[in-house]
Design an enzyme around this catalytic site. Structure first.
Site, mmCIF file in Angstrom:
data_model
loop_
_atom_site.group_PDB
_atom_site.id
_atom_site.type_symbol
_atom_site.label_atom_id
_atom_site.label_comp_id
_atom_site.label_asym_id
_atom_site.label_seq_id
_atom_site.Cartn_x
_atom_site.Cartn_y
_atom_site.Cartn_z
ATOM 1 N N ARG A 1 0.897 -1.163 0.000
ATOM 2 C CA ARG A 1 0.000 0.000 0.000
ATOM 3 C C ARG A 1 0.935 1.212 0.000
ATOM 4 N NH1 ARG A 1 -5.033 -2.238 1.330
ATOM 5 N NH2 ARG A 1 -4.954 -4.010 2.739
ATOM 6 N N ASP B 1 -12.532 -8.194 -0.301
ATOM 7 C CA ASP B 1 -13.702 -7.516 0.283
ATOM 8 C C ASP B 1 -14.879 -7.408 -0.679
ATOM 9 O OD1 ASP B 1 -12.221 -7.147 2.538
ATOM 10 O OD2 ASP B 1 -11.766 -5.038 2.160
ATOM 11 N N ARG C 1 -18.622 -25.008 14.209
ATOM 12 C CA ARG C 1 -19.943 -25.497 14.566
ATOM 13 C C ARG C 1 -19.877 -26.927 15.132
ATOM 14 N NH1 ARG C 1 -24.690 -24.114 11.783
ATOM 15 N NH2 ARG C 1 -23.608 -24.340 9.842
ATOM 16 N N MET D 1 -12.428 -11.000 7.782
ATOM 17 C CA MET D 1 -11.960 -9.697 7.283
ATOM 18 C C MET D 1 -13.102 -8.880 6.696
ATOM 19 S SD MET D 1 -8.147 -9.841 5.850
ATOM 20 C CE MET D 1 -6.904 -9.346 7.032
ATOM 21 N N GLY E 1 -25.018 -20.949 7.779
ATOM 22 C CA GLY E 1 -26.159 -21.043 8.692
ATOM 23 C C GLY E 1 -25.950 -20.292 9.997
HETATM 24 O O1 F6P Z 1 -8.890 -4.881 1.750
HETATM 25 C C1 F6P Z 1 -8.594 -6.203 2.036
HETATM 26 C C2 F6P Z 1 -8.341 -6.389 3.508
HETATM 27 O O2 F6P Z 1 -7.983 -7.731 3.734
HETATM 28 C C3 F6P Z 1 -9.497 -5.990 4.435
HETATM 29 O O3 F6P Z 1 -10.515 -6.944 4.537
HETATM 30 C C4 F6P Z 1 -8.748 -5.781 5.718
HETATM 31 O O4 F6P Z 1 -9.482 -4.947 6.589
HETATM 32 C C5 F6P Z 1 -7.473 -5.148 5.268
HETATM 33 O O5 F6P Z 1 -7.267 -5.578 3.937
HETATM 34 C C6 F6P Z 1 -6.275 -5.471 6.103
HETATM 35 O O6 F6P Z 1 -5.186 -4.785 5.587
HETATM 36 P P1 F6P Z 1 -3.685 -5.082 5.952
HETATM 37 O O7 F6P Z 1 -3.321 -6.437 5.399
HETATM 38 O O8 F6P Z 1 -2.921 -3.989 5.285
HETATM 39 O O9 F6P Z 1 -3.595 -5.088 7.433
#
Ligand code: F6P
Length: 323
Positions: free
Chosen positions: A72, A127, A154, A169, A185
């Site tokens: 990122r 996501d 479960r 996530m 479920g």
């Molecule tokens: O956007 C994908 C994702 O896995 C989200 O579900 C999660 O909140 C985020 O990335 C976590 O980011 P990182 O791996 O940078 O902590």
């Protein structure tokens, strides 16, 4: 001969490798040259990208993560960072860039397109919250990983007449929790798009046992207002009266790992090849996504800064099925 570059950016997603393979081989089939950029946009600001041949992308279709690496990149948000990246791309005679990633990554791609560089996005995020596609690469696998955990939990929940809360996530979007909970479920689903309170969630778990169930499951997205911590606090405060034991499992990055499902490999292959077709047709500045089962190109300017929420209307169906 055209030269294109490809990168994977943001959170990795199962199927990214299949998408890089598809971009590479579809481009090579046209007689183009492909450069693989390491570690997302950051790689454009670092060393030169590596040429990718057909064999370089062999044996990866079944592997999770991304062999190119991902990141990122904050530097890329600034115009100065993008300027540096553009000058690298121009120096290398790169004529188009394919960006495989989710929301942040496609916003970066939209900024590059605004700067006048030919760029095509490929929808990829577990996501599944990207605007411009019904489904993104990695979401199907993430649902299935979460579902497997739910099914396993479960088993022990039933043996011990316990409740389990599973956190999956989804910081801003509850798609994974919603779909895995529906398939598994669950008695309760809490997602960022739903207003359920910890008191309501705890009450629904209690009511499930009162209806004669031997287990109760809550599936919680990490970004839900009723988070796993809040639910546990609520439970602890009324532990004696609750009449059941509540245990918690946080899946975290387990959800993002492992081999991509068949659906994700197929999606990645179709979208990766579609990105190359779009470049060949000089349709730049778009996201390659899937709408109603067909490959669709949506302008990155429309995709950037928007999200696609989970279908909270399905929560009612979840409730009915939990009777
Ligand atoms: O956007 C994908 C994702 O896995 C989200 O579900 C999660 O909140 C985020 O990335 C976590 O980011 P990182 O791996 O940078 O902590």
């Amino acid at each position: 001969m055209k030269t294109i570059a490809v990168l994977t950016s943001g959170g990795d997603a199962p199927g990214m490798n299949a998408a890089v393979r598809a971009v590479t081989r579809a481009a090579l089939a046209r007689g183009w040259q492909v450069l693989g950029v390491r570690n997302g946009y950051a790689g454009l600001l670092a060393g030169p990208p590596q040429p990718l041949a057909a064999r370089d992308v062999g044996g990866i279709v079944q592997k999770g993560g991304t062999f190119l690496g991902s990141a990122r990149s904050l530097e890329f948000i600034e115009a100065s960072g993008r300027e540096k990246a553009l000058s690298t791309l121009k120096k290398l005679n790169v004529e188009a860039l394919v960006v495989i990633g989710g929301n942040g990554s496609q916003s970066g791609a939209a900024a590059l397109a605004r700067d006048g560089f030919p760029v095509v996005g490929v929808a990829s995020t577990i996501d599944n919250d990207l605007y411009g596609t019904d489904v993104s690469i990695g979401a199907d696998t993430a649902i299935n990983v979460t579902l497997e955990a739910i099914d396993r939990l479960r088993t022990t929940a039933s043996s011990h007449q316990r409740a389990f809360a599973v956190e999956t996530m989804g910081r801003d979007c509850g798609y994974i929790a919603l779909m895995a909970g529906l398939a598994g479920g669950a008695e309760v689903i809490a997602i960022p798009e739903s207003p359920i309170t910890p008191a309501e969630a705890a009450e629904r778990l209690r009511a499930a046992f009162a209806r004669g169930k031997t287990h109760a499951l809550a599936v919680i997205a990490e970004g839900a207002k009723c988070g796993i911590g809040e639910l546990m606090q609520q439970y602890e405060a009324k532990r004696e009266a609750a009449g059941f034991e509540l245990r918690v499992t946080r899946l975290g990055h387990v959800v993002r790992g492992g081999a991509p499902s068949a659906a994700d490999r197929i999606l990645a292959t179709r979208l990766g090849a579609a990105a190359v077709d779009l470049i060949a047709k000089e349709k730049h500045g778009v996201l390659a996504g899937m709408i109603r089962g067909e490959v669709a190109a949506t302008p990155l300017a429309e995709v950037a800064g928007r999200t696609r929420p989970a279908d909270a209307a399905l929560l009612e169906l979840v409730r009915t099925m939990a009777l």
